[in-house]
Write a protein that holds these residues in place. Sequence first.
Motif, PDB file in Angstrom:
ATOM      1  N   MET A  43       0.830  -1.206   0.000  1.00  0.00           N
ATOM      2  CA  MET A  43       0.000   0.000   0.000  1.00  0.00           C
ATOM      3  C   MET A  43       0.868   1.260   0.000  1.00  0.00           C
ATOM      4  O   MET A  43       0.488   2.276  -0.577  1.00  0.00           O
ATOM      5  N   SER A  44       2.035   1.177   0.623  1.00  0.00           N
ATOM      6  CA  SER A  44       2.917   2.350   0.676  1.00  0.00           C
ATOM      7  C   SER A  44       3.551   2.644  -0.683  1.00  0.00           C
ATOM      8  O   SER A  44       4.103   3.724  -0.885  1.00  0.00           O
ATOM      9  N   THR A  45       3.474   1.716  -1.628  1.00  0.00           N
ATOM     10  CA  THR A  45       4.045   1.946  -2.961  1.00  0.00           C
ATOM     11  C   THR A  45       3.045   2.563  -3.934  1.00  0.00           C
ATOM     12  O   THR A  45       3.435   2.952  -5.035  1.00  0.00           O
ATOM     13  N   ILE A 118       3.760  -8.573 -11.938  1.00  0.00           N
ATOM     14  CA  ILE A 118       3.625  -7.496 -12.914  1.00  0.00           C
ATOM     15  C   ILE A 118       2.981  -6.264 -12.285  1.00  0.00           C
ATOM     16  O   ILE A 118       3.318  -5.137 -12.612  1.00  0.00           O
ATOM     17  N   ILE A 119       2.094  -6.449 -11.315  1.00  0.00           N
ATOM     18  CA  ILE A 119       1.455  -5.316 -10.639  1.00  0.00           C
ATOM     19  C   ILE A 119       2.481  -4.614  -9.750  1.00  0.00           C
ATOM     20  O   ILE A 119       2.481  -3.409  -9.615  1.00  0.00           O
ATOM     21  N   ARG A 120       3.371  -5.349  -9.148  1.00  0.00           N
ATOM     22  CA  ARG A 120       4.384  -4.778  -8.270  1.00  0.00           C
ATOM     23  C   ARG A 120       5.327  -3.848  -9.034  1.00  0.00           C
ATOM     24  O   ARG A 120       5.965  -3.003  -8.449  1.00  0.00           O
ATOM     25  N   GLN A 121       5.415  -4.037 -10.347  1.00  0.00           N
ATOM     26  CA  GLN A 121       6.386  -3.277 -11.132  1.00  0.00           C
ATOM     27  C   GLN A 121       5.753  -2.110 -11.875  1.00  0.00           C
ATOM     28  O   GLN A 121       6.273  -1.692 -12.887  1.00  0.00           O
ATOM     29  N   MET A 122       4.654  -1.591 -11.363  1.00  0.00           N
ATOM     30  CA  MET A 122       3.964  -0.543 -12.093  1.00  0.00           C
ATOM     31  C   MET A 122       4.778   0.675 -12.258  1.00  0.00           C
ATOM     32  O   MET A 122       5.373   1.396 -11.948  1.00  0.00           O
TER      33      MET A 122
END
Length: 122
Positions: A43-45, A118-122
């Motif tokens: 959430m902090s990202t 893939i979502i983590r690398q937005m």
Amino acid sequence: MSELVLSTLPKTWVFDLDGTLLKHNGYKIDGRDTVLPGVLEYMSTIPAEDKIVIFTSRTDGYKQMTLDFLAEQGIKYDEILFNMPMGERILVNDRKPSGLDMSVVINLNRDEFDLPEIIRQM
């Protein structure tokens, strides 16, 4: 899951609360809520210009307790909707003329906050 390509546009994130961000019914089973592993870090990202909406089936009787817990944990959101039906959540959106789909749905296993890489690398 096929490769997910996200635009650089600001986004609206819609999260369920119990079983997605917090242990499902932990507030009833354990007498207190528990944030699932990885939630606070993820959430902090989320960029500040994005909007976060949380849905929950929790009734108004649990509203203040829930709001207090989210604040204590530092979980940011823009809107939270209580008293939502327990059935499916259906998101209907358009597709831009460029072909960009304006909605994405990801179903996680209950109590496992494991978003695709893939979502983590937005």
